[in-house]
Write a protein that holds these residues in place. Structure first.
Motif, PDB file in Angstrom:
ATOM      1  N   GLY A   1      18.110  18.881  23.688  1.00  0.00           N
ATOM      2  CA  GLY A   1      19.281  18.121  24.112  1.00  0.00           C
ATOM      3  C   GLY A   1      20.529  18.910  23.748  1.00  0.00           C
ATOM      4  N   THR A   2      21.448  18.262  23.069  1.00  0.00           N
ATOM      5  CA  THR A   2      22.667  18.957  22.629  1.00  0.00           C
ATOM      6  C   THR A   2      22.641  19.287  21.146  1.00  0.00           C
ATOM      7  OG1 THR A   2      23.793  16.831  22.270  1.00  0.00           O
ATOM      8  CG2 THR A   2      24.058  17.867  24.435  1.00  0.00           C
ATOM      9  N   ALA A   3      21.528  19.038  20.492  1.00  0.00           N
ATOM     10  CA  ALA A   3      21.403  19.296  19.053  1.00  0.00           C
ATOM     11  C   ALA A   3      20.687  20.623  18.807  1.00  0.00           C
ATOM     12  CB  ALA A   3      20.631  18.167  18.374  1.00  0.00           C
ATOM     13  N   VAL A   4      20.952  21.204  17.636  1.00  0.00           N
ATOM     14  CA  VAL A   4      20.235  22.395  17.188  1.00  0.00           C
ATOM     15  C   VAL A   4      19.527  22.067  15.885  1.00  0.00           C
ATOM     16  CG1 VAL A   4      20.414  24.794  16.406  1.00  0.00           C
ATOM     17  CG2 VAL A   4      21.809  24.001  18.331  1.00  0.00           C
ATOM     18  N   LEU A   5      18.220  22.346  15.855  1.00  0.00           N
ATOM     19  CA  LEU A   5      17.379  22.054  14.703  1.00  0.00           C
ATOM     20  C   LEU A   5      16.801  23.352  14.150  1.00  0.00           C
ATOM     21  CD1 LEU A   5      15.320  19.111  16.284  1.00  0.00           C
ATOM     22  CD2 LEU A   5      17.495  18.961  15.042  1.00  0.00           C
ATOM     23  N   GLU A   6      16.615  23.399  12.819  1.00  0.00           N
ATOM     24  CA  GLU A   6      16.053  24.588  12.181  1.00  0.00           C
ATOM     25  C   GLU A   6      14.806  24.229  11.391  1.00  0.00           C
ATOM     26  OE1 GLU A   6      18.511  27.838  10.264  1.00  0.00           O
ATOM     27  OE2 GLU A   6      17.569  26.965   8.484  1.00  0.00           O
ATOM     28  N   VAL A   7      13.738  24.978  11.581  1.00  0.00           N
ATOM     29  CA  VAL A   7      12.456  24.735  10.915  1.00  0.00           C
ATOM     30  C   VAL A   7      12.575  25.012   9.414  1.00  0.00           C
ATOM     31  CG1 VAL A   7      10.048  25.473  10.771  1.00  0.00           C
ATOM     32  CG2 VAL A   7      11.188  25.339  13.005  1.00  0.00           C
ATOM     33  N   THR A   8      12.089  24.058   8.600  1.00  0.00           N
ATOM     34  CA  THR A   8      12.211  24.191   7.149  1.00  0.00           C
ATOM     35  C   THR A   8      10.890  24.106   6.392  1.00  0.00           C
ATOM     36  OG1 THR A   8      12.661  21.814   7.013  1.00  0.00           O
ATOM     37  CG2 THR A   8      14.575  23.302   7.029  1.00  0.00           C
ATOM     38  N   PHE A   9      10.022  23.149   6.735  1.00  0.00           N
ATOM     39  CA  PHE A   9       8.815  22.889   5.964  1.00  0.00           C
ATOM     40  C   PHE A   9       7.692  22.380   6.866  1.00  0.00           C
ATOM     41  CE2 PHE A   9      12.028  22.256   2.642  1.00  0.00           C
ATOM     42  CZ  PHE A   9      11.458  22.910   1.557  1.00  0.00           C
ATOM     43  N   PRO A  10       6.453  22.583   6.432  1.00  0.00           N
ATOM     44  CA  PRO A  10       5.350  21.828   7.036  1.00  0.00           C
ATOM     45  C   PRO A  10       5.264  20.459   6.379  1.00  0.00           C
ATOM     46  CG  PRO A  10       4.488  23.278   5.351  1.00  0.00           C
ATOM     47  CD  PRO A  10       5.984  23.521   5.406  1.00  0.00           C
ATOM     48  N   ARG A  11       4.583  19.529   7.016  1.00  0.00           N
ATOM     49  CA  ARG A  11       4.349  18.217   6.428  1.00  0.00           C
ATOM     50  C   ARG A  11       3.204  18.312   5.410  1.00  0.00           C
ATOM     51  NH1 ARG A  11       2.977  13.261   8.977  1.00  0.00           N
ATOM     52  NH2 ARG A  11       3.181  11.537   7.504  1.00  0.00           N
ATOM     53  N   ILE A  12       3.422  17.736   4.239  1.00  0.00           N
ATOM     54  CA  ILE A  12       2.401  17.688   3.201  1.00  0.00           C
ATOM     55  C   ILE A  12       1.877  16.254   3.133  1.00  0.00           C
ATOM     56  CG2 ILE A  12       1.839  18.139   0.794  1.00  0.00           C
ATOM     57  CD1 ILE A  12       2.726  20.621   2.439  1.00  0.00           C
ATOM     58  N   PRO A  13       0.572  16.037   3.315  1.00  0.00           N
ATOM     59  CA  PRO A  13       0.058  14.657   3.330  1.00  0.00           C
ATOM     60  C   PRO A  13       0.167  13.993   1.969  1.00  0.00           C
ATOM     61  CG  PRO A  13      -1.752  16.222   3.288  1.00  0.00           C
ATOM     62  CD  PRO A  13      -0.491  17.030   3.482  1.00  0.00           C
ATOM     63  N   CYS A  14       0.438  12.690   1.982  1.00  0.00           N
ATOM     64  CA  CYS A  14       0.632  11.931   0.753  1.00  0.00           C
ATOM     65  C   CYS A  14      -0.181  10.639   0.798  1.00  0.00           C
ATOM     66  CB  CYS A  14       2.115  11.614   0.548  1.00  0.00           C
ATOM     67  SG  CYS A  14       2.801  10.547   1.857  1.00  0.00           S
ATOM     68  N   VAL A  15      -0.113   9.874  -0.280  1.00  0.00           N
ATOM     69  CA  VAL A  15      -0.865   8.632  -0.381  1.00  0.00           C
ATOM     70  C   VAL A  15      -0.447   7.636   0.695  1.00  0.00           C
ATOM     71  CG1 VAL A  15      -1.279   6.613  -1.843  1.00  0.00           C
ATOM     72  CG2 VAL A  15      -1.364   8.905  -2.830  1.00  0.00           C
ATOM     73  N   VAL A  16       0.846   7.538   0.965  1.00  0.00           N
ATOM     74  CA  VAL A  16       1.325   6.606   1.985  1.00  0.00           C
ATOM     75  C   VAL A  16       0.729   6.967   3.346  1.00  0.00           C
ATOM     76  CG1 VAL A  16       3.359   5.737   3.196  1.00  0.00           C
ATOM     77  CG2 VAL A  16       3.437   6.087   0.727  1.00  0.00           C
ATOM     78  N   PHE A  17       0.734   8.250   3.684  1.00  0.00           N
ATOM     79  CA  PHE A  17       0.145   8.720   4.936  1.00  0.00           C
ATOM     80  C   PHE A  17      -1.342   8.361   4.990  1.00  0.00           C
ATOM     81  CE2 PHE A  17      -0.730  12.786   7.608  1.00  0.00           C
ATOM     82  CZ  PHE A  17      -0.698  12.060   8.777  1.00  0.00           C
TER      83      PHE A  17
ATOM     84  N   TRP B   1       0.807  -1.221   0.000  1.00  0.00           N
ATOM     85  CA  TRP B   1       0.000   0.000   0.000  1.00  0.00           C
ATOM     86  C   TRP B   1       0.842   1.274   0.000  1.00  0.00           C
ATOM     87  CZ3 TRP B   1       1.462   2.611   4.298  1.00  0.00           C
ATOM     88  CH2 TRP B   1       1.929   1.870   5.392  1.00  0.00           C
ATOM     89  N   ALA B   2       2.178   1.127   0.042  1.00  0.00           N
ATOM     90  CA  ALA B   2       3.057   2.278   0.249  1.00  0.00           C
ATOM     91  C   ALA B   2       3.477   2.952  -1.053  1.00  0.00           C
ATOM     92  CB  ALA B   2       4.274   1.867   1.060  1.00  0.00           C
ATOM     93  N   GLY B   3       2.516   3.400  -1.836  1.00  0.00           N
ATOM     94  CA  GLY B   3       2.823   4.200  -3.020  1.00  0.00           C
ATOM     95  C   GLY B   3       3.673   3.478  -4.032  1.00  0.00           C
ATOM     96  N   ASN B   4       4.413   4.263  -4.813  1.00  0.00           N
ATOM     97  CA  ASN B   4       5.209   3.693  -5.911  1.00  0.00           C
ATOM     98  C   ASN B   4       6.408   2.891  -5.419  1.00  0.00           C
ATOM     99  OD1 ASN B   4       3.540   4.842  -7.885  1.00  0.00           O
ATOM    100  ND2 ASN B   4       4.710   6.767  -7.884  1.00  0.00           N
ATOM    101  N   THR B   5       6.955   3.255  -4.275  1.00  0.00           N
ATOM    102  CA  THR B   5       8.153   2.567  -3.797  1.00  0.00           C
ATOM    103  C   THR B   5       7.835   1.212  -3.167  1.00  0.00           C
ATOM    104  OG1 THR B   5       8.052   3.602  -1.607  1.00  0.00           O
ATOM    105  CG2 THR B   5       9.276   4.779  -3.321  1.00  0.00           C
ATOM    106  N   LYS B   6       6.595   1.040  -2.708  1.00  0.00           N
ATOM    107  CA  LYS B   6       6.168  -0.190  -2.014  1.00  0.00           C
ATOM    108  C   LYS B   6       6.981  -0.443  -0.749  1.00  0.00           C
ATOM    109  CE  LYS B   6       3.286  -0.924  -5.350  1.00  0.00           C
ATOM    110  NZ  LYS B   6       1.855  -0.540  -5.169  1.00  0.00           N
TER     111      LYS B   6
END
Length: 212
Positions: A106-122, A16-21
């Motif tokens: 924690g000890t990591a730094v993360l930077e916001v880049t994108f919102p999640r876009i829903p897809c067929v797999v989701f 059911w996981a899209g084209n990649t299966k």
């Protein structure tokens, strides 16, 4: 604001996981400290590297508060990690975070880049009729990050906002821009720190933009 749960998953075959299966959307909470690397968390995999393999999508976060909003909508329990996120947050309004905003977790730094876009797999994973339309209409997409500083994190870690640009847009606005709001898309392009993927999205959104 804190990390409620750290979730990882392995890629598996799925018809059911899209084209990649193949898919790694089934993320489950783990205990202890987890390494944060350029392409994501230690012990986590991504199956569709074309759609989800960018370093700008290294880590995905979703808010427990948004899950709590969704549960009466769908009529079933949503465990931490159910939407395939790596970090389930508590106390953070993810719709208001800004593109380019940086978090220390924690000890990591993360930077916001994108919102999640829903897809067929989701959609197939959730198994809810009309899920893509429902998720889009709700505009509670969660947040993708790129990794600025390597480190480690774990459940219970506080979220520290260490910088927030003044000339950016919120994740909710970015979600609307992706879905065709031209004014918001122009605002994203005007922000010099926007992720390169937005330039590709802008070509679609602004394709028929009248010439000045």
């Amino acid at each position: 604001m804190r990390i409620l749960s750290v979730n990882v998953g392995q890629a598996v075959d799925a018809e059911w996981a899209g084209n990649t299966k193949r898919t790694a959307i089934d993320k489950r909470p783990v205990e202890g400290r987890v390494a944060v690397m350029v392409n994501g968390l230690g012990g986590d995999q991504r199956a569709d590297m074309v759609a989800h393999g960018s370093p700008d999508q290294a880590v995905y976060a979703y808010a427990r508060e948004d899950y709590d909003w969704w549960e009466p909508q769908v009529g079933f329990d949503l465990w931490n990690g159910r939407f395939g996120e790596n970090l389930t947050t508590s106390g953070a309004d993810l719709g208001k975070v800004q593109l380019g905003e940086r978090w220390r977790v924690g000890t990591a730094v993360l930077e916001v880049t994108f919102p999640r876009i829903p897809c067929v797999v989701f959609r197939n994973w959730i198994g809810e009729q009309g899920w893509i339309k429902k998720f889009t209409a709700a505009a509670r997409p969660g947040v993708y990050f790129r990794v600025i500083e390597l480190g480690e994190l774990g459940a219970g870690d506080p979220i520290e906002v260490i910088s927030r640009p003044d000339d950016s847009v919120s994740i909710t606005d970015a979600f609307h821009a992706y879905h065709g709001d031209r004014d918001l898309m122009r605002s994203i392009l005007a922000y010099p720190g926007h992720a390169p993927g937005w330039d590709r999205v802008a070509k679609r959104v602004l394709k028929h933009e009248p010439k000045p």
